[in-house]
Design a protein around this motif. Sequence first.
Motif, mmCIF file in Angstrom:
data_model
loop_
_atom_site.group_PDB
_atom_site.id
_atom_site.type_symbol
_atom_site.label_atom_id
_atom_site.label_comp_id
_atom_site.label_asym_id
_atom_site.label_seq_id
_atom_site.Cartn_x
_atom_site.Cartn_y
_atom_site.Cartn_z
ATOM 1 N N LYS A 1 0.599 -1.148 0.051
ATOM 2 C CA LYS A 1 -0.154 0.116 0.042
ATOM 3 C C LYS A 1 0.835 0.765 -0.193
ATOM 4 O O LYS A 1 2.011 0.812 0.889
ATOM 5 N N PRO A 2 0.290 2.239 -0.833
ATOM 6 C CA PRO A 2 1.475 3.854 -0.710
ATOM 7 C C PRO A 2 0.890 4.551 0.597
ATOM 8 O O PRO A 2 -0.024 3.603 1.618
ATOM 9 N N SER A 3 1.850 5.396 0.479
ATOM 10 C CA SER A 3 1.151 6.027 1.947
ATOM 11 C C SER A 3 -0.560 6.382 1.713
ATOM 12 O O SER A 3 -1.154 6.210 0.693
ATOM 13 N N SER A 4 -1.542 6.937 2.806
ATOM 14 C CA SER A 4 -2.529 7.061 3.338
ATOM 15 C C SER A 4 -3.144 8.163 2.576
ATOM 16 O O SER A 4 -4.248 8.455 1.409
ATOM 17 N N GLY A 5 -2.289 9.541 2.593
ATOM 18 C CA GLY A 5 -2.614 10.459 1.305
ATOM 19 C C GLY A 5 -2.874 10.250 -0.346
ATOM 20 O O GLY A 5 -3.190 10.246 -0.939
ATOM 21 N N ALA A 6 -1.462 8.594 -0.740
ATOM 22 C CA ALA A 6 -1.914 9.059 -1.733
ATOM 23 C C ALA A 6 -2.691 8.102 -1.993
ATOM 24 O O ALA A 6 -3.637 8.144 -3.605
ATOM 25 N N LEU A 7 -3.568 7.373 -1.505
ATOM 26 C CA LEU A 7 -5.211 6.621 -2.033
ATOM 27 C C LEU A 7 -5.769 6.811 -1.900
ATOM 28 O O LEU A 7 -6.908 7.273 -2.149
ATOM 29 N N PHE A 8 -5.822 8.059 -0.528
ATOM 30 C CA PHE A 8 -6.566 9.083 -1.050
ATOM 31 C C PHE A 8 -7.425 9.646 -1.563
ATOM 32 O O PHE A 8 -8.511 10.056 -3.320
ATOM 33 N N LEU A 9 -5.985 10.108 -2.646
ATOM 34 C CA LEU A 9 -5.688 10.724 -3.697
ATOM 35 C C LEU A 9 -6.729 10.317 -4.739
ATOM 36 O O LEU A 9 -7.109 10.944 -5.171
ATOM 37 N N LEU A 10 -5.812 8.788 -5.229
ATOM 38 C CA LEU A 10 -6.598 7.630 -6.049
ATOM 39 C C LEU A 10 -7.840 7.962 -5.493
ATOM 40 O O LEU A 10 -8.787 7.424 -7.200
ATOM 41 N N GLN A 11 -8.628 8.011 -4.416
ATOM 42 C CA GLN A 11 -9.777 7.773 -4.331
ATOM 43 C C GLN A 11 -11.038 8.539 -5.005
ATOM 44 O O GLN A 11 -11.694 8.365 -5.702
ATOM 45 N N ARG A 12 -10.315 10.360 -4.417
ATOM 46 C CA ARG A 12 -10.854 11.295 -4.702
ATOM 47 C C ARG A 12 -10.763 12.094 -6.228
ATOM 48 O O ARG A 12 -12.334 12.169 -6.823
ATOM 49 N N SER A 13 -9.944 11.021 -7.499
ATOM 50 C CA SER A 13 -9.688 11.083 -7.858
ATOM 51 C C SER A 13 -10.665 10.365 -9.070
ATOM 52 O O SER A 13 -10.551 10.354 -10.320
ATOM 53 N N GLY A 14 -10.790 9.555 -8.527
ATOM 54 C CA GLY A 14 -12.195 8.484 -9.257
ATOM 55 C C GLY A 14 -11.602 7.028 -10.272
ATOM 56 O O GLY A 14 -11.418 6.783 -10.704
ATOM 57 N N LEU A 15 -10.001 7.079 -10.061
ATOM 58 C CA LEU A 15 -9.084 6.064 -10.612
ATOM 59 C C LEU A 15 -9.300 5.027 -10.114
ATOM 60 O O LEU A 15 -9.453 3.931 -10.291
ATOM 61 N N MET A 16 -9.204 4.829 -8.562
ATOM 62 C CA MET A 16 -10.453 3.580 -7.377
ATOM 63 C C MET A 16 -11.083 3.983 -6.924
ATOM 64 O O MET A 16 -11.979 5.164 -6.470
ATOM 65 N N ALA A 17 -12.036 2.949 -6.542
ATOM 66 C CA ALA A 17 -13.170 2.997 -6.093
ATOM 67 C C ALA A 17 -13.517 2.408 -4.614
ATOM 68 O O ALA A 17 -12.897 1.159 -4.958
ATOM 69 N N SER A 18 -13.921 2.467 -4.071
ATOM 70 C CA SER A 18 -14.497 0.989 -3.208
ATOM 71 C C SER A 18 -15.397 0.843 -2.968
ATOM 72 O O SER A 18 -16.314 1.974 -2.584
ATOM 73 N N TYR A 19 -16.181 -0.247 -3.093
ATOM 74 C CA TYR A 19 -17.518 -0.213 -2.840
ATOM 75 C C TYR A 19 -17.917 -0.980 -1.848
ATOM 76 O O TYR A 19 -17.465 -2.226 -1.349
ATOM 77 N N HIS A 20 -18.854 -0.740 -1.088
ATOM 78 C CA HIS A 20 -19.359 -1.398 0.025
ATOM 79 C C HIS A 20 -18.947 -1.237 1.090
ATOM 80 O O HIS A 20 -18.456 -3.085 1.540
ATOM 81 N N GLY A 21 -17.079 -0.918 0.977
ATOM 82 C CA GLY A 21 -16.374 -0.697 2.441
ATOM 83 C C GLY A 21 -15.372 -1.770 1.797
ATOM 84 O O GLY A 21 -14.606 -1.912 2.789
ATOM 85 N N SER A 22 -15.679 -3.009 0.859
ATOM 86 C CA SER A 22 -14.594 -3.681 0.988
ATOM 87 C C SER A 22 -13.107 -2.940 -0.072
ATOM 88 O O SER A 22 -12.941 -1.492 -0.003
ATOM 89 N N GLN A 23 -12.102 -4.007 0.039
ATOM 90 C CA GLN A 23 -11.216 -3.112 -1.201
ATOM 91 C C GLN A 23 -11.053 -2.193 -2.080
ATOM 92 O O GLN A 23 -12.763 -2.984 -3.254
ATOM 93 N N SER A 24 -10.177 -1.324 -2.374
ATOM 94 C CA SER A 24 -10.659 -0.609 -3.722
ATOM 95 C C SER A 24 -10.377 -0.961 -4.896
ATOM 96 O O SER A 24 -9.471 -2.287 -5.273
ATOM 97 N N GLN A 25 -11.202 -0.848 -6.209
ATOM 98 C CA GLN A 25 -11.028 -1.084 -6.747
ATOM 99 C C GLN A 25 -10.842 -0.264 -8.350
ATOM 100 O O GLN A 25 -11.324 0.910 -8.063
ATOM 101 N N ILE A 26 -9.527 -0.780 -9.261
ATOM 102 C CA ILE A 26 -9.349 0.322 -9.686
ATOM 103 C C ILE A 26 -10.650 0.232 -10.770
ATOM 104 O O ILE A 26 -11.940 -0.560 -10.847
ATOM 105 N N THR A 27 -10.712 1.804 -11.319
ATOM 106 C CA THR A 27 -12.131 1.652 -11.658
ATOM 107 C C THR A 27 -11.661 2.122 -13.456
ATOM 108 O O THR A 27 -10.305 1.991 -14.075
ATOM 109 N N SER A 28 -12.959 2.404 -14.862
ATOM 110 C CA SER A 28 -11.909 2.290 -15.698
ATOM 111 C C SER A 28 -12.182 3.682 -16.146
ATOM 112 O O SER A 28 -10.477 4.100 -17.055
ATOM 113 N N THR A 29 -11.965 4.242 -15.775
ATOM 114 C CA THR A 29 -11.019 5.299 -15.864
ATOM 115 C C THR A 29 -8.819 5.413 -15.123
ATOM 116 O O THR A 29 -8.116 5.804 -15.837
ATOM 117 N N GLY A 30 -9.370 5.126 -14.134
ATOM 118 C CA GLY A 30 -8.129 4.154 -13.676
ATOM 119 C C GLY A 30 -7.227 3.132 -14.301
ATOM 120 O O GLY A 30 -6.125 3.455 -14.657
#
Lengths: 360, 470
Positions: free
Chosen positions: B173-202
């Motif tokens: 795992k990269p740092s939490s800041g980087a993780l947050f950025l990935l989620q925020r930018s829509g490159l990764m998304a976590s559904y129903h609290g599961s592991q975050s998954q890469i999105t199509s933009t990702g």
Amino acid sequence: MADSRGSHLSVVLDLSPSQWHLSAENPPTNPFPLSLSSFLSQLLTFLNAHIASKHENSLAVFGAFPRKSILLYASSNTPTSDDTMDANWFPPFRQVDFTVVRRITEELDSLEGASEDEAPTALVGALTKALCYVNRIMQPPAQAIAKPSDKVDLSTLPEPHILILSVSPDLATSYIPIMNAIFSAQKLKVMIDVCQIYGEDSVFLQQAAHLTGGSYILLERRDALLQYLIMCFLSPQSIRQTLSVPTQDRIDFRAACFCHKNIVDIGFICSVCLSIFCQPVPVCSTCRTKFPMKTLQRLNASRPASANVSNRPSPSPAQSRPAVTSTNGDTPRSHGLSELPSTSSINAHTRTASNGTKSS
Amino acid sequence: MSSSRAARPTSVPDTKPNSYKPHPLIPFLQARSQTVLTRLYQKPSACLSIFRLLAPLERQLVMNLLWLEAPINLSTMGSWVVPECKKEYTEAVANLGRLHIVPNSPVKLGLNSTFKTSFRQALTGGGTSGSFGIPAEPDEKRPSISIETLDSYALERWETILHYMVSSGSATKPSSGALFLLQRSGLMASYHGSQSQITSTGFQFLLHSPHDQLWDLLLQYLDMSDDRQMDLVDSLHFFFMLSTMELGKEYSTENLTTTQKTLLEDLRDYGLVWQRRPSSKRFSPTRLATTLTSSSPPLPTTTGVTSGPQEGFVVLETNYRLYAYTDNPLQTAVLNLFVSLKYRFPNLVVGSVTRDSVRKALLNGITADQIISYLTTHAHPQMRKNNPLIPVTVQDQIRLWELEKNRLKSRDGFLYNGFQAQGDYELVLTYAKQLDVVLWENAKKKAFFASLEGHQNIKGFIERRGQGGK
């Protein structure tokens, strides 16, 4: 993408101490005095502007001093400066400025004890070095040479151009080397820009700019040097297709003869090797071809009394002559030699033209 | 057919000026207000960096105007323009106007005075703004870090982020800041609290060049700055300062604002900045940071291969076989997005492009063009001899597979069948047709399919008829 390649600029500086001294003299003899120091500060800003334009842009500065020419700065082989850094200065700018000024001061100081009559500057030497430098950076990287079958991706090579900042008058003896430099520049597809900062128009440098597609400017308002430099000489070839730069509408195409190194209006050309002479000669000094006596006499008879040899530094386009008469050739087979009009291929670089390129 | 092959465009890049694509930061800046931009232009380093991001023609225009004391007439500059290129010129001026570098004016052309002053200062040096970074005092005990170490540090950090994306959360795992950025930018998304998954933009993001990826993330970061009470101008100043710094030198953290100190920590996570210790008073920019404003940067990440040639590693044959000379897990993972991998050797991965593997990629939102452009940019030098670079059969087939995907459309709806009489069927069908909800019909089987929206009406109609019939 059009923008992915950097551009390379080689600047050739004419640093003749006596000419710069004249250039710095006060009015009224000199309406816009420009001293070497103020020239340098404007030049450095121009160099910075070139480096600023793109991360990939490269720069080389050559200095022409009396009797020698040296490389003052090259962006590819700068030693990492150990001087302290300055928070207010972009590091590459600092490096260029310091290196160029230091090298010039060193060289000028070493000239101090030189004799009174100054030797002419080695402008051609510096120009040739600049061309060699361009040639080197235009060579594909080493791996590509190992596999000659690979096509070199031209789009990654920089776009080169050379700028000559000259203050000295033409040196007739350097006609042949300058012509050779021009031809190699054409072959390398390098554009040569010329700015004659002080003195009269330079015949040879005009031709250099014209033949390589560059721009030639005789600087009149020397106090506006920087603006001239930026507007006319900063842009690489690709931008000039959109934002045009001034080109000459009159080009002095006169050549220097091989025998006395005079700049001639009418020359006589050996039909075998194309050497140029200021007067009809019985034997070509270059290829040793003998010309028939008859043609020689006829040509001598037809010569205008005074206008054949000219040392005037400044050409007057009104007097432009249409052509160069050809000294008749004399290969035994050719008979109708006498009236040979100069063929276009021969006189391409000897005609005094009044219909040069006209900028839009 | 053969003639159309011959007419196929070769790989020679289009050198027309209008093919220039503006840098992603420029539209972002154009959307800012004039006050923000004017504050931004107060620093010489910011002016220099923004200048470098402009299109070539715009750069020349700025330079032409820079040393003029007073604005000039529009027509004066216009007379320098080649008549055929008037359009590009007007566009360039309009662009500069939107950046507030050249104030909009119908008659005069001149530079914004703040920009002019700062940019002049950048070119001539001097001033007291310290915008190019305050160098740290040399430390006798610890020699400054080597450029190789910086490169490998940046590479490792950056690839950790990318690798995490490809592996959908199973890698380090990269740092939490980087993780947050990935989620925020829509490159990764976590559904129903599961592991975050890469999105199509990702997925699309992974196929971009490192330089674009970096700017994508940084722009997201800037977008976020308001939520985090960070000053946008301060952040931008810091980015631009980094981009003008010298690689392998150490700079002092003195004089940084609070925003910039927070930024420093985040950028350390992304590998743009190196610090010996988190509390250290000095930092060094890495190559990722110093090449921010160059258009084709020699990023270490572009060629993160320890073996094999530097410029490209993929060989693709006409029989859809693909050989990738790499031992880099990230590159292997990216290839795995659209190639079914068969064998793995210490320096070589072999796989083939199949219908299934490409369909999998297409379902993830990657387009055929992206696959082809990835293969083109990473082609092995050996492949560069071919013209066209990627075998035509493979190119066409990948495009056909994409079309195939578009051939099927799915719609939710109901199937109506089991009608007793042909008359009943026709009556209901006519009603449904009036509603314009019929998607398919078959008179022989007495069945039709109508979309979801019509169901309530059709159901009601049938019921009403049933009651009426009784």
